[in-house]
Design a protein around this motif. Structure first.
Motif, PDB file in Angstrom:
ATOM      1  N   GLY A  39      -3.754  -1.770   4.504  1.00 14.93           N
ATOM      2  CA  GLY A  39      -4.959  -1.450   3.746  1.00 14.93           C
ATOM      3  C   GLY A  39      -5.924  -0.599   4.554  1.00 14.93           C
ATOM      4  N   ARG A  40      -6.000  -0.863   5.867  1.00 13.15           N
ATOM      5  CA  ARG A  40      -6.881  -0.078   6.737  1.00 13.15           C
ATOM      6  C   ARG A  40      -6.380   1.365   6.853  1.00 13.15           C
ATOM      7  N   ILE A  41      -5.054   1.526   6.988  1.00 12.08           N
ATOM      8  CA  ILE A  41      -4.481   2.881   7.035  1.00 12.08           C
ATOM      9  C   ILE A  41      -4.815   3.632   5.751  1.00 12.08           C
ATOM     10  N   PHE A  42      -4.632   2.947   4.628  1.00 10.61           N
ATOM     11  CA  PHE A  42      -4.889   3.554   3.323  1.00 10.61           C
ATOM     12  C   PHE A  42      -6.365   3.944   3.202  1.00 10.61           C
ATOM     13  N   ALA A  43      -7.262   3.039   3.598  1.00 13.56           N
ATOM     14  CA  ALA A  43      -8.696   3.305   3.464  1.00 13.56           C
ATOM     15  C   ALA A  43      -9.145   4.465   4.333  1.00 13.56           C
ATOM     16  N   GLU A  44      -8.589   4.587   5.527  1.00 15.84           N
ATOM     17  CA  GLU A  44      -8.938   5.705   6.402  1.00 15.84           C
ATOM     18  C   GLU A  44      -8.509   7.027   5.786  1.00 15.84           C
ATOM     19  N   ARG A  45      -7.461   6.987   4.978  1.00 14.86           N
ATOM     20  CA  ARG A  45      -6.911   8.203   4.381  1.00 14.86           C
ATOM     21  C   ARG A  45      -7.595   8.556   3.069  1.00 14.86           C
ATOM     22  N   PHE A  66      -1.083   8.551  -4.800  1.00 16.92           N
ATOM     23  CA  PHE A  66      -2.265   9.356  -4.482  1.00 16.92           C
ATOM     24  C   PHE A  66      -1.864  10.690  -3.857  1.00 16.92           C
ATOM     25  N   ARG A  67      -0.786  10.692  -3.065  1.00 16.58           N
ATOM     26  CA  ARG A  67      -0.277  11.946  -2.515  1.00 16.58           C
ATOM     27  C   ARG A  67       0.203  12.860  -3.649  1.00 16.58           C
ATOM     28  N   ALA A  68       0.865  12.253  -4.653  1.00 15.14           N
ATOM     29  CA  ALA A  68       1.310  13.033  -5.810  1.00 15.14           C
ATOM     30  C   ALA A  68       0.114  13.648  -6.535  1.00 15.14           C
ATOM     31  N   ARG A  69      -0.920  12.846  -6.754  1.00 17.27           N
ATOM     32  CA  ARG A  69      -2.112  13.362  -7.437  1.00 17.27           C
ATOM     33  C   ARG A  69      -2.773  14.481  -6.637  1.00 17.27           C
ATOM     34  N   GLU A  70      -2.852  14.291  -5.322  1.00 11.66           N
ATOM     35  CA  GLU A  70      -3.468  15.296  -4.454  1.00 11.66           C
ATOM     36  C   GLU A  70      -2.715  16.625  -4.512  1.00 11.66           C
ATOM     37  N   ARG A  71      -1.387  16.548  -4.700  1.00 11.94           N
ATOM     38  CA  ARG A  71      -0.552  17.748  -4.728  1.00 11.94           C
ATOM     39  C   ARG A  71      -0.342  18.295  -6.142  1.00 11.94           C
ATOM     40  N   ALA A 107       0.790  -1.238   0.000  1.00 12.09           N
ATOM     41  CA  ALA A 107       0.000   0.000   0.000  1.00 12.09           C
ATOM     42  C   ALA A 107       0.818   1.282   0.000  1.00 12.09           C
ATOM     43  N   GLU A 108       2.101   1.237   0.413  1.00  9.45           N
ATOM     44  CA  GLU A 108       2.837   2.498   0.507  1.00  9.45           C
ATOM     45  C   GLU A 108       3.067   3.134  -0.859  1.00  9.45           C
ATOM     46  N   ASP A 109       3.172   2.311  -1.918  1.00  9.11           N
ATOM     47  CA  ASP A 109       3.423   2.896  -3.232  1.00  9.11           C
ATOM     48  C   ASP A 109       2.159   3.555  -3.804  1.00  9.11           C
TER      49      ASP A 109
END
Length: 277
Positions: free
Chosen positions: A241-247, A202-207, A195-197
């Motif tokens: 996956g849970r960390i990712f989904a919460e974000r 998604f962080r890149a897209r958000e920024r 999930a980190e990749d």
């Protein structure tokens, strides 16, 4: 004009044979690009509890596992900081299982000159167990990029749609230091596998960072035994996956989760997943 390219790899004793072959191929690639204005800086980050016994011709950092496993994201962040402090113009991340294709370095460098504000990713070929290349010249005949990812013509740059950021893999990608800092690196909350990749993409897209596929910048993933789905990483996948989904409001690695569920190992928990009771 010389471009200082930092090739960053996270490594462990479990992949030592793969690392040795990657080192050899990078030396050959460096020799072939010595007249292309590329100054190569090699950085390896060791993820095991113990520091490596031998380091080869590279700067080696040591980042032991966290409470939940290997800290790949934190290791990449540490290597990127070191590379930027050392004056790198381009950060090229290459998974320890991957061999650089003959044109990975020059085409990634050229893409960074043309699109310095983008997240750059090249095609990846998964080698079969019987495919053990011995030199760069062996690789072109083995090229068979993963069909789920774009494969532009050599030298072409294809821009991803917003919905395509989920296709990003951290097996082989490149960014300039200013793009790295704009994205903010990897989220170190992710430990162990998975999930980190996708979170990074998604962080890149958000920024507002464009994702660009770099044609011809091939990497070749060396074969190793793995499960489908990857059973030994089940708890990592649920936790990350849970960390990712919460974000981000959606679960990553859906195909694997569905396979685990079909086997009776996990079950739905509201909008998420948990171990089957």
């Amino acid at each position: 004009m010389t471009t200082r390219v930092a090739v960053i790899t996270t490594a462990s004793s479990a992949r030592l044979a793969h690392l040795h072959r990657q080192r050899r191929f990078l030396r050959e690639a460096q020799s072939e690009t010595s007249t292309a204005g590329i100054d190569l800086l090699r950085i390896e980050v060791w993820l095991d509890d113990a520091a490596p016994q031998e380091v080869g011709n590279a700067t080696v950092l040591h980042l032991p596992p966290g409470a939940h496993g290997m800290r790949v994201g934190a290791a990449r962040n540490a290597a990127a900081r070191h590379a930027i402090e050392a004056g790198a113009d381009l950060l090229l991340f290459l998974d320890v299982d991957c061999l650089p294709g003959p044109d990975l370095l020059p085409l990634s460098t050229d893409a960074a000159r043309r699109r310095p504000d983008d997240l750059l990713a090249g095609p990846v070929t998964y080698l079969a167990s019987v495919q053990r290349p011995n030199a760069l010249a062996d690789l072109p005949a083995l090229t068979r990029p993963h069909p789920a990812r774009p494969d532009p013509a050599p030298g072409a740059l294809a821009h991803a749609a917003p919905t395509d950021y989920a296709l990003f893999w951290s097996l082989s990608f490149a960014v300039t230091p200013r793009v790295w800092e704009r994205i903010g690196g990897f989220d170190e909350a992710y430990e162990g596998y998975g999930a980190e990749d996708t979170d990074f993409a998604f962080r890149a897209r958000e920024r507002g960072v464009a994702l660009t596929w770099v044609g011809g910048a091939h990497a070749y993933h060396q074969w190793h035994p793995s499960g489908t789905p990857p059973w030994r990483h089940l708890d990592d996948i649920l936790r990350n996956g849970r960390i990712f989904a919460e974000r981000w409001g959606t679960w990553p690695m859906e195909g694997w989760l569905e396979a685990f569920a079909a086997a009776g190992a996990i079950e739905r928990d509201g909008d998420g997943w948990r171990r089957a009771s």
